[in-house]
Design an enzyme around this catalytic site. Structure first.
Site, PDB file in Angstrom:
ATOM      1  N   GLU A  23       1.263  -0.885  -0.084  1.00  0.00           N
ATOM      2  CA  GLU A  23       0.216   0.139   0.564  1.00  0.00           C
ATOM      3  C   GLU A  23       0.958   1.059  -0.464  1.00  0.00           C
ATOM      4  O   GLU A  23       2.421   1.448   0.457  1.00  0.00           O
ATOM      5  CB  GLU A  23      -1.218  -0.523   1.260  1.00  0.00           C
ATOM      6  CG  GLU A  23      -1.685  -1.491   1.173  1.00  0.00           C
ATOM      7  CD  GLU A  23      -2.874  -1.034   2.385  1.00  0.00           C
ATOM      8  OE1 GLU A  23      -2.941  -0.264   3.153  1.00  0.00           O
ATOM      9  OE2 GLU A  23      -3.993  -1.951   2.104  1.00  0.00           O
ATOM     10  N   GLU A  42      -1.821  -9.776  -6.007  1.00  0.00           N
ATOM     11  CA  GLU A  42      -1.799 -10.768  -7.208  1.00  0.00           C
ATOM     12  C   GLU A  42      -1.492 -10.261  -8.032  1.00  0.00           C
ATOM     13  O   GLU A  42      -0.309 -11.002  -8.767  1.00  0.00           O
ATOM     14  CB  GLU A  42      -3.539 -11.337  -7.450  1.00  0.00           C
ATOM     15  CG  GLU A  42      -4.136 -11.735  -6.406  1.00  0.00           C
ATOM     16  CD  GLU A  42      -5.121 -11.035  -5.570  1.00  0.00           C
ATOM     17  OE1 GLU A  42      -4.297  -9.885  -5.633  1.00  0.00           O
ATOM     18  OE2 GLU A  42      -6.386 -11.164  -5.682  1.00  0.00           O
TER      19      GLU A  42
HETATM   20  N1  THU Z   1      -6.495  -6.289  -1.985  1.00  0.00           N
HETATM   21  C1  THU Z   1      -5.807  -7.462  -2.411  1.00  0.00           C
HETATM   22  O1  THU Z   1      -4.170  -7.141  -2.430  1.00  0.00           O
HETATM   23  N2  THU Z   1      -5.774  -8.594  -3.632  1.00  0.00           N
HETATM   24  C2  THU Z   1      -7.065  -8.886  -3.378  1.00  0.00           C
HETATM   25  O2  THU Z   1      -7.500  -9.627  -3.855  1.00  0.00           O
HETATM   26  C3  THU Z   1      -8.495  -7.864  -2.866  1.00  0.00           C
HETATM   27  C4  THU Z   1      -7.397  -6.507  -2.002  1.00  0.00           C
HETATM   28  C5  THU Z   1      -5.381  -5.085  -1.892  1.00  0.00           C
HETATM   29  C6  THU Z   1      -5.483  -4.152  -1.790  1.00  0.00           C
HETATM   30  C7  THU Z   1      -4.887  -3.402  -0.052  1.00  0.00           C
HETATM   31  O3  THU Z   1      -4.168  -3.238  -0.467  1.00  0.00           O
HETATM   32  C8  THU Z   1      -6.248  -3.696   0.860  1.00  0.00           C
HETATM   33  O4  THU Z   1      -6.587  -5.688   0.089  1.00  0.00           O
HETATM   34  C9  THU Z   1      -7.377  -3.436   0.476  1.00  0.00           C
HETATM   35  O5  THU Z   1      -8.566  -3.343  -0.495  1.00  0.00           O
END
Ligand code: THU
Length: 159
Positions: free
Chosen positions: A64, A75
């Site tokens: 993030e 992913e």
């Molecule tokens: N996120 C993922 O890494 N993969 C997913 O399949 C859903 C969401 C992350 C993005 C963000 O850092 C956090 O989860 C909240 O949305």
């Protein structure tokens, strides 16, 4: 007017132990790597493990950023790392797990739209269906191709 129905097939497992051994290993890698996610804003720690055609496993987690859109999902971190470093190895399976406060989420984690699109691109690139494992405490879902995650997708075929 004609109406057609698109069917997707979802296999549901009650526990990781029901999965074939190779899938168990991959899912455990996805679970393990959630711990290294950088997710100070959402507290949602996602891990992805990708099995390549040469047997190699590549992992990634969400990264993030205070400028939110600059971050990236687990992913795509895993997938892009795999494609960047092993560009001739097809992606066979991706396992995705997520944890909040160190505890595996109840419902199977669902990839966002952008990750589905990136998975669709990779599948077409290597002309190999990607198996997708979605982890959760209540159940684990297995899809046998990206078509089951993203039907009617946009692709190079549309260009
Ligand atoms: N996120 C993922 O890494 N993969 C997913 O399949 C859903 C969401 C992350 C993005 C963000 O850092 C956090 O989860 C909240 O949305």
């Amino acid at each position: 007017m004609k109406t057609t129905e698109i069917t997707i097939v979802v296999h549901e497992y009650q526990s990781i132990n029901e999965l074939p051994e190779a899938d168990q290993l991959l899912l455990r890698e996805a679970r393990r790597i959630t711990a290294f996610a950088y997710a100070p804003y959402s507290g949602f720690h996602v891990g992805a493990a990708v099995l390549l055609g040469d047997g190699r496993i590549v992992t990634g987690n969400n990264q993030e950023n205070s400028a939110y859109p600059s971050g990236l999902c687990a992913e795509r971190v895993a997938l892009f790392y795999a494609n960047a470093n092993y560009p001739t190895a097809e992606v066979k399976t991706i396992a995705i797990s997520a944890a909040k406060n160190g505890i595996l989420v109840s419902e199977p984690v669902k990839p966002c739209g952008s990750c589905r699109q990136a998975l669709a691109e990779t599948e077409l690139r290597f002309e190999t269906p990607i198996r997708i494992l979605l982890d959760g405490q209540d159940s684990i879902l297995l899809l046998n191709g990206v078509e089951s995650l993203l039907p009617l997708s946009f692709s190079k075929k549309d260009l």
